[in-house]
Design a protein around this motif. Structure first.
Motif, PDB file in Angstrom:
ATOM      1  N   UNK A   5      -1.299 -11.206 -28.670  1.00 52.14           N
ATOM      2  CA  UNK A   5      -0.104 -10.620 -28.082  1.00 52.14           C
ATOM      3  C   UNK A   5      -0.239 -10.513 -26.566  1.00 52.14           C
ATOM      4  N   UNK A   6      -1.409 -10.065 -26.120  1.00 51.33           N
ATOM      5  CA  UNK A   6      -1.632  -9.950 -24.678  1.00 51.33           C
ATOM      6  C   UNK A   6      -1.593 -11.316 -23.987  1.00 51.33           C
ATOM      7  N   UNK A   7      -2.162 -12.311 -24.635  1.00 55.84           N
ATOM      8  CA  UNK A   7      -2.141 -13.662 -24.072  1.00 55.84           C
ATOM      9  C   UNK A   7      -0.705 -14.148 -23.917  1.00 55.84           C
ATOM     10  N   UNK A   8       0.109 -13.914 -24.939  1.00 58.25           N
ATOM     11  CA  UNK A   8       1.510 -14.327 -24.879  1.00 58.25           C
ATOM     12  C   UNK A   8       2.250 -13.601 -23.762  1.00 58.25           C
ATOM     13  N   UNK A   9       1.983 -12.312 -23.608  1.00 66.23           N
ATOM     14  CA  UNK A   9       2.617 -11.527 -22.552  1.00 66.23           C
ATOM     15  C   UNK A   9       2.225 -12.044 -21.168  1.00 66.23           C
ATOM     16  N   UNK A  10       0.937 -12.373 -21.021  1.00 73.11           N
ATOM     17  CA  UNK A  10       0.459 -12.897 -19.734  1.00 73.11           C
ATOM     18  C   UNK A  10       1.153 -14.209 -19.408  1.00 73.11           C
ATOM     19  N   UNK A  15       5.238 -17.299 -16.352  1.00 73.33           N
ATOM     20  CA  UNK A  15       6.393 -18.197 -16.343  1.00 73.33           C
ATOM     21  C   UNK A  15       7.553 -17.569 -15.589  1.00 73.33           C
ATOM     22  N   UNK A  16       7.804 -16.267 -15.831  1.00 70.77           N
ATOM     23  CA  UNK A  16       8.882 -15.576 -15.126  1.00 70.77           C
ATOM     24  C   UNK A  16       8.644 -15.573 -13.624  1.00 70.77           C
ATOM     25  N   UNK A  17       7.391 -15.306 -13.225  1.00 71.09           N
ATOM     26  CA  UNK A  17       7.079 -15.266 -11.796  1.00 71.09           C
ATOM     27  C   UNK A  17       7.235 -16.641 -11.143  1.00 71.09           C
ATOM     28  N   UNK A  18       6.776 -17.673 -11.845  1.00 74.06           N
ATOM     29  CA  UNK A  18       6.885 -19.022 -11.302  1.00 74.06           C
ATOM     30  C   UNK A  18       8.327 -19.519 -11.245  1.00 74.06           C
ATOM     31  N   UNK A  19       9.206 -18.900 -12.032  1.00 70.63           N
ATOM     32  CA  UNK A  19      10.602 -19.328 -12.104  1.00 70.63           C
ATOM     33  C   UNK A  19      11.500 -18.567 -11.132  1.00 70.63           C
ATOM     34  N   UNK A  20      10.970 -17.614 -10.413  1.00 68.69           N
ATOM     35  CA  UNK A  20      11.758 -16.865  -9.442  1.00 68.69           C
ATOM     36  C   UNK A  20      12.029 -17.744  -8.220  1.00 68.69           C
TER      37      UNK A  20
END
Length: 309
Positions: A5-10, A15-20
């Motif tokens: 779960x933690x790996x998926x969250x990371x 991905x969100x940060x790279x997509x900003x």
């Protein structure tokens, strides 16, 4: 150890940060659907093909004979035309500021016209390269033949790329000439900007670490050794403190000059014809014709304009 779960969250957070948009607006190129992009793989193929054309029988796997050379030249040039037209078009599209206003078909025809113009200069490029090879062979006692120079000397590869890139730049092809020049830089350690103007009979002995800036003017029969820098001393700034581009800021090296290893020549100065610049010297002022500049005599040398180094 991270849980699944933690790996998926990371991963999702990254991905969100790279997509900003604010994180990539300076390093992202947006292009229209179907717009071609420059390809380093295809440009490498173009360079290799040009080497086969310019030096028949030395590069590639084709065994050329007098009765087959015209056939193979026709095949090579046809393929070159198609690949080069595509990459010129990609360069034009990549640098277009208002792509939505461009007629793609018209731009494609223009790219084909430029590619054919470039191909018409290939005999002249070969003529100059033959002179470069001859200069390298005559000037190096270690060279056993011109064939050895073509096969083995990194300078010939770098100068070939330069002469190709320089002609494309003269035809106002954007981006592609710089990529071709940087391919030679990566391959040989010799950095020649495609905008530099270099005369005939040019050679670089050994070559690693040589830098030739964009506004350099180099005459005929000039020889450089490894580590030579023909660079800029400083940059003029505009009122906002940004460098002013397009100003000549690199040296002029006149005919029949030899510059030995690790010499640094900076600024828009002139190295007069028939001069010899010794290794490891730092030159920032004009050098009169027929001068000899070496470390232990540098401060004793007189110049026509009264300047020292």
């Amino acid at each position: 150890m991270q849980s699944d779960l933690n790996i998926l969250e990371i991963i999702n957070k990254t991905v969100d940060q790279l997509s900003e948009p604010q994180s990539y607006d300076q390093v992202c190129h947006e292009h229209r659907l179907g717009e071609p992009l420059p390809s380093t793989e295809k440009l490498a193929r173009i360079v290799n093909m040009l080497r086969e054309i310019l030096f028949p029988g030395y590069f590639g796997n084709t065994s050329l004979r007098p009765n087959t050379i015209k056939h193979y030249m026709g095949v090579y040039v046809d393929e070159l035309f198609e690949l080069l037209s595509e990459q010129i078009l990609a360069g034009l599209c990549f640098t277009c500021e208002n792509p939505e206003e461009v007629d793609f078909q018209e731009r494609s025809r223009y790219a084909q016209s430029v590619a054919s113009d470039f191909i018409s200069f290939l005999p002249e490029i070969r003529r100059k390269l033959v002179g470069d090879v001859e200069t390298a062979f005559v000037g190096d006692p270690a060279a056993k033949s011109a064939s050895e120079v073509i096969f083995c000397y990194p300078a010939i590869r770098a100068i070939s790329n330069y002469r190709i890139a320089n002609q494309l730049l003269k035809l106002e092809v954007p981006l592609i000439p710089r990529i071709i020049a940087e391919m030679a830089h990566s391959e040989t350690g010799i950095d020649i900007h495609p905008k530099a103007e270099i005369g005939e009979g040019f050679t670089i002995d050994h070559g690693t670490g040589v830098v030739i800036g964009s506004t350099c003017i180099i005459g005929n029969n000039v020889k450089l050794y490894q580590g030579v820098t023909l660079g800029a001393k400083s940059f003029s700034l505009d009122e906002d403190g940004n460098p002013i581009k397009g100003v000549p800021r690199h040296p002029i090296v006149e005919d029949n000059v030899i510059i030995y290893a690790q010499a640094t020549i900076l600024g828009r100065i002139t190295i007069g014809k028939n001069s010899i610049i010794g290794g490891n010297v730092w030159v920032t002022n004009n050098i009169a014709p027929n001068s000899k500049i070496v470390q232990f005599k540098a401060r004793e040398t007189a110049f026509s304009d009264g300047a020292g180094i």
